[in-house]
Design a protein around this motif. Structure first.
Motif, short mmCIF file in Angstrom:
data_model
loop_
_atom_site.label_atom_id
_atom_site.label_comp_id
_atom_site.label_asym_id
_atom_site.label_seq_id
_atom_site.Cartn_x
_atom_site.Cartn_y
_atom_site.Cartn_z
N GLY A 1 40.46 19.86 71.16
CA GLY A 1 39.10 20.27 70.81
C GLY A 1 38.96 20.93 69.45
N LEU A 2 39.92 20.70 68.55
CA LEU A 2 39.88 21.41 67.27
C LEU A 2 39.56 20.49 66.09
N GLY A 3 39.01 19.31 66.42
CA GLY A 3 38.55 18.40 65.37
C GLY A 3 37.02 18.36 65.36
N GLN B 1 42.17 26.09 80.30
CA GLN B 1 41.80 27.47 80.64
C GLN B 1 42.18 27.80 82.08
N GLY C 1 37.81 29.16 67.54
CA GLY C 1 38.64 28.35 68.43
C GLY C 1 38.04 26.97 68.58
N GLY C 2 38.67 26.16 69.41
CA GLY C 2 38.21 24.79 69.62
C GLY C 2 37.10 24.72 70.67
N ALA C 3 36.64 23.49 70.92
CA ALA C 3 35.64 23.24 71.96
C ALA C 3 36.23 23.64 73.31
N ARG C 4 35.44 24.30 74.13
CA ARG C 4 35.85 24.66 75.49
C ARG C 4 37.17 25.43 75.52
N SER C 5 37.31 26.32 74.57
CA SER C 5 38.53 27.13 74.53
C SER C 5 38.33 28.49 75.19
N GLY C 6 37.10 28.76 75.66
CA GLY C 6 36.84 30.04 76.29
C GLY C 6 36.30 31.10 75.33
N GLU D 1 36.62 25.96 65.19
CA GLU D 1 37.55 25.30 64.27
C GLU D 1 37.34 23.80 64.43
N VAL D 2 37.00 23.12 63.35
CA VAL D 2 36.75 21.67 63.42
C VAL D 2 37.63 20.87 62.46
N LEU E 1 41.12 20.52 62.37
CA LEU E 1 42.53 20.35 62.75
C LEU E 1 42.82 18.98 63.36
N PHE F 1 41.56 34.20 67.34
CA PHE F 1 41.63 32.75 67.52
C PHE F 1 41.89 32.54 69.02
N VAL G 1 42.63 30.28 72.31
CA VAL G 1 43.21 29.02 72.79
C VAL G 1 43.39 29.14 74.30
N ALA G 2 42.88 28.17 75.04
CA ALA G 2 43.01 28.15 76.50
C ALA G 2 42.56 29.46 77.13
N GLU H 1 47.66 20.54 59.70
CA GLU H 1 47.70 20.18 61.12
C GLU H 1 46.62 19.13 61.35
#
Lengths: 167, 167, 167
Positions: free
Chosen positions: A124-126, A146, B8-13, B122-123, B125, B157, B159-160, C122
């Motif tokens: 999910g980081l793109g 999660q 953080g990324g999509a749906r990372s909490g 973050e988009v 990576l 940052f 993650v999960a 990355e």
């Protein structure tokens, strides 16, 4: 009880790290592969991983029934599950209820006696994908990560082969 | 003064973590949503977030005039801004000068008396997007994140669902 | 010996951090650019980086022969290599054996007397690309990053301009 989750990007060194972590536990290690060799690219990757691991692992191919496999292999050496993201993809293709299966997995992990080391992917980081199916998949992958991270004893984020401790 | 940025990324909490961090400050929390319910997918996500937060939040929909909203809500409880990446996207669609707006936001944050907790994404990576517009967006998002991180007191940052301290 | 690898996403502040780290070593810094100004977008980015760095750097354009350039510039100030991901892309376009070149680079780094600061990207933390070529590229980029990280003295992951220590 040792429940370990290793997350990271593609080719970040997660699988190798997971092998090292799994071997550090006593007993014969068990490799639970969620991948099936459906095409040549995947077949080659599976063969490469197998050659690296060596022949002292018990191997199981488990595209869908991961909870069952963990129950059946409990009590022996540590299990390496590689990987949860592919398991999710398999569940979606089989039109199973992935969210329910993720809860069952979290419950089963809490009851294991032998260690479990799991590999998963950060996807999910793109940039937001154009494709609605890809967006739904990355949402599901994020929620699965999660859910499993919340019940794990240890979580590591692997970048360039090097782990960062998340939990 | 407490200026907190969660990336953080999509749906990372990130959003759940931001709610927890915002509630930890005294006073009635203020939710500043940059999202507009323009389609069903977005409408459902907004409704889900609202149900989770509960009814004790002051809510504002602020697709564009974020600096103004921060000034108007200052002096009370902590503000949660969710999220900066969508705000950037709204500015670009409205053909506003996002780079200038980012500077104004950085300046305004330095003058706040009540805490501000901001969520961003973050988009950058993944693989370089084919599409020039997508490349321009991820460049802008990266620069916005750097700009706001540089004036924040704390940056995490996620993650999960688990935070790593960046600052 | 100081071999430093900085990794991160697009516009995460890696290059600026790499400039700061390079300047911290004594002697005239050397900028080794793997980018060529093949189109306007790239040309503008190169010009912007050059304006920021200032005029006190020795500059070299090295799209392919990175190992040779490191050998030739050794013994003076620190070298900044920006970036390895573009070098990989250049090697692939030139149909060179990138995997062999990565090994040669790792070997050469172990023999340097002057410091080397390297920037890389990355690219494997988004959704799996549809395109087989993009998948092969992100696999190669991940393996290159692991290879160089394994011989580096320091590795940092940069997010929103802020470094996290990996090694």
């Amino acid at each position: 009880m040792d429940i370990i989750l290793l997350t990271g990007g593609a080719r970040s060194g997660k699988s190798l790290r997971a092998e090292v972590r799994t071997r550090a536990f006593p007993g014969q290690p068990v490799y639970i592969a969620t991948a099936e060799a459906l095409d040549q690219e995947m077949g080659e990757r599976i063969a490469k991983h197998r050659a690296r691991r060596g022949k002292d692992w018990i191997e199981r191919e488990v595209p869908l029934d991961l909870v069952q496999a963990l129950i059946e292999t409990d009590g022996g050496g540590a299990r390496l599950v590689d990987c949860l993201t592919l398991w999710l993809s398999n569940l979606l293709h089989a039109e199973r209820n992935w969210s329910h299966e993720a809860s069952l997995l979290a419950d089963a992990l809490a009851r294991q006696r032998s260690p479990v080391v799991m590999v998963t992917n950060e996807v999910g980081l793109g940039i937001v994908p154009d494709n609605a199916l890809a967006r739904a998949f990355r949402d599901a992958a994020g929620i699965l990560n999660q859910t499993i991270a919340s019940v794990a004893d240890e979580v590591e984020f692997v970048v360039a082969g090097l782990p960062m401790k998340l939990k």
